[in-house]
Scaffold this motif. Structure first.
Motif, PDB file in Angstrom:
ATOM      1  N   LEU A  87      10.901  -6.909   2.961  1.00  0.00           N
ATOM      2  CA  LEU A  87      10.693  -8.353   2.831  1.00  0.00           C
ATOM      3  C   LEU A  87      11.353  -9.110   3.978  1.00  0.00           C
ATOM      4  O   LEU A  87      10.798 -10.090   4.484  1.00  0.00           O
ATOM      5  CB  LEU A  87      11.230  -8.841   1.486  1.00  0.00           C
ATOM      6  N   ALA A  88      12.521  -8.657   4.409  1.00  0.00           N
ATOM      7  CA  ALA A  88      13.188  -9.288   5.549  1.00  0.00           C
ATOM      8  C   ALA A  88      12.342  -9.161   6.807  1.00  0.00           C
ATOM      9  O   ALA A  88      12.250 -10.102   7.615  1.00  0.00           O
ATOM     10  CB  ALA A  88      14.566  -8.668   5.765  1.00  0.00           C
ATOM     11  N   ALA A  89      11.697  -8.003   6.983  1.00  0.00           N
ATOM     12  CA  ALA A  89      10.829  -7.815   8.145  1.00  0.00           C
ATOM     13  C   ALA A  89       9.606  -8.734   8.082  1.00  0.00           C
ATOM     14  O   ALA A  89       9.174  -9.276   9.108  1.00  0.00           O
ATOM     15  CB  ALA A  89      10.392  -6.363   8.244  1.00  0.00           C
ATOM     16  N   PHE A  93       8.703 -11.569  10.773  1.00  0.00           N
ATOM     17  CA  PHE A  93       7.413 -11.683  11.458  1.00  0.00           C
ATOM     18  C   PHE A  93       6.825 -13.081  11.284  1.00  0.00           C
ATOM     19  O   PHE A  93       6.361 -13.692  12.240  1.00  0.00           O
ATOM     20  CB  PHE A  93       6.445 -10.625  10.935  1.00  0.00           C
ATOM     21  N   LEU A  94       6.860 -13.582  10.046  1.00  0.00           N
ATOM     22  CA  LEU A  94       6.248 -14.886   9.769  1.00  0.00           C
ATOM     23  C   LEU A  94       7.004 -16.047  10.417  1.00  0.00           C
ATOM     24  O   LEU A  94       6.386 -16.987  10.927  1.00  0.00           O
ATOM     25  CB  LEU A  94       6.145 -15.110   8.263  1.00  0.00           C
ATOM     26  N   LEU A  95       8.319 -15.989  10.395  1.00  0.00           N
ATOM     27  CA  LEU A  95       9.111 -17.120  10.898  1.00  0.00           C
ATOM     28  C   LEU A  95       9.468 -17.006  12.372  1.00  0.00           C
ATOM     29  O   LEU A  95       9.512 -18.019  13.077  1.00  0.00           O
ATOM     30  CB  LEU A  95      10.395 -17.253  10.076  1.00  0.00           C
ATOM     31  N   ILE A 112       7.970   1.372   0.514  1.00  0.00           N
ATOM     32  CA  ILE A 112       7.101   0.776  -0.512  1.00  0.00           C
ATOM     33  C   ILE A 112       6.540   1.856  -1.433  1.00  0.00           C
ATOM     34  O   ILE A 112       6.538   1.709  -2.659  1.00  0.00           O
ATOM     35  CB  ILE A 112       5.987  -0.046   0.145  1.00  0.00           C
ATOM     36  N   VAL A 113       6.077   2.981  -0.855  1.00  0.00           N
ATOM     37  CA  VAL A 113       5.538   4.073  -1.665  1.00  0.00           C
ATOM     38  C   VAL A 113       6.621   4.629  -2.595  1.00  0.00           C
ATOM     39  O   VAL A 113       6.374   4.858  -3.788  1.00  0.00           O
ATOM     40  CB  VAL A 113       4.956   5.187  -0.763  1.00  0.00           C
ATOM     41  N   ALA A 114       7.818   4.839  -2.080  1.00  0.00           N
ATOM     42  CA  ALA A 114       8.918   5.342  -2.919  1.00  0.00           C
ATOM     43  C   ALA A 114       9.236   4.361  -4.040  1.00  0.00           C
ATOM     44  O   ALA A 114       9.484   4.778  -5.187  1.00  0.00           O
ATOM     45  CB  ALA A 114      10.153   5.590  -2.061  1.00  0.00           C
ATOM     46  N   SER A 115       9.221   3.079  -3.750  1.00  0.00           N
ATOM     47  CA  SER A 115       9.504   2.074  -4.785  1.00  0.00           C
ATOM     48  C   SER A 115       8.433   2.080  -5.867  1.00  0.00           C
ATOM     49  O   SER A 115       8.741   1.949  -7.058  1.00  0.00           O
ATOM     50  CB  SER A 115       9.591   0.681  -4.159  1.00  0.00           C
TER      51      SER A 115
END
Length: 124
Positions: A87-89, A93-95, A112-115
């Motif tokens: 989410l930080a990445a 990217f967005l900001l 993400i897959v592990a989560s």
């Protein structure tokens, strides 16, 4: 550790816990620099920014995280904490238009897959 303190209702200890460490690491560096240059002026502004970042980027997030951890299961909290770098990445990217490398994107995909796998295992 956050869950231990949060369970006892002491989110303050969790949120203030990183401040002494930061002070122990940065204060000697600032003192040595000021002695070498014979001036305190160059370190005052960075020190104020350091205090600001210590409170905004450390105390407040740790306090909120500890409060949240005390209200949910530990497994759920660990999944959320694991997804945080992704989410930080995305925010970066967005900001700030920080484009991750291909290897970084692969790492984010694995997180993400592990989560997702862990969340499916919890629900069964």
């Amino acid at each position: 550790m956050a869950r231990y303190y949060a369970k006892g209702g002491s989110e303050v200890e969790v949120s203030w816990g990183a401040i002494p460490y930061t002070l122990i690491v940065t204060a000697p560096t600032a003192i040595v620099y000021s002695v070498i240059t014979n001036s305190w002026r160059p370190i005052i502004r960075p020190a104020l920014w350091g205090v600001y970042l210590g409170v905004v980027a450390t105390v407040i997030p740790y306090r909120l995280f500890a409060m949240g951890v005390s209200r949910i299961r530990a497994s759920t909290a660990s999944v959320i904490a694991t997804v945080e770098p992704v989410l930080a990445a995305i925010w970066g990217f967005l900001l700030f238009r920080q484009v991750p490398t291909a290897l970084t994107l692969v790492a984010y995909a694995l997180i993400i897959v592990a989560s997702i796998i862990v969340s499916f295992e919890e629900s069964q």
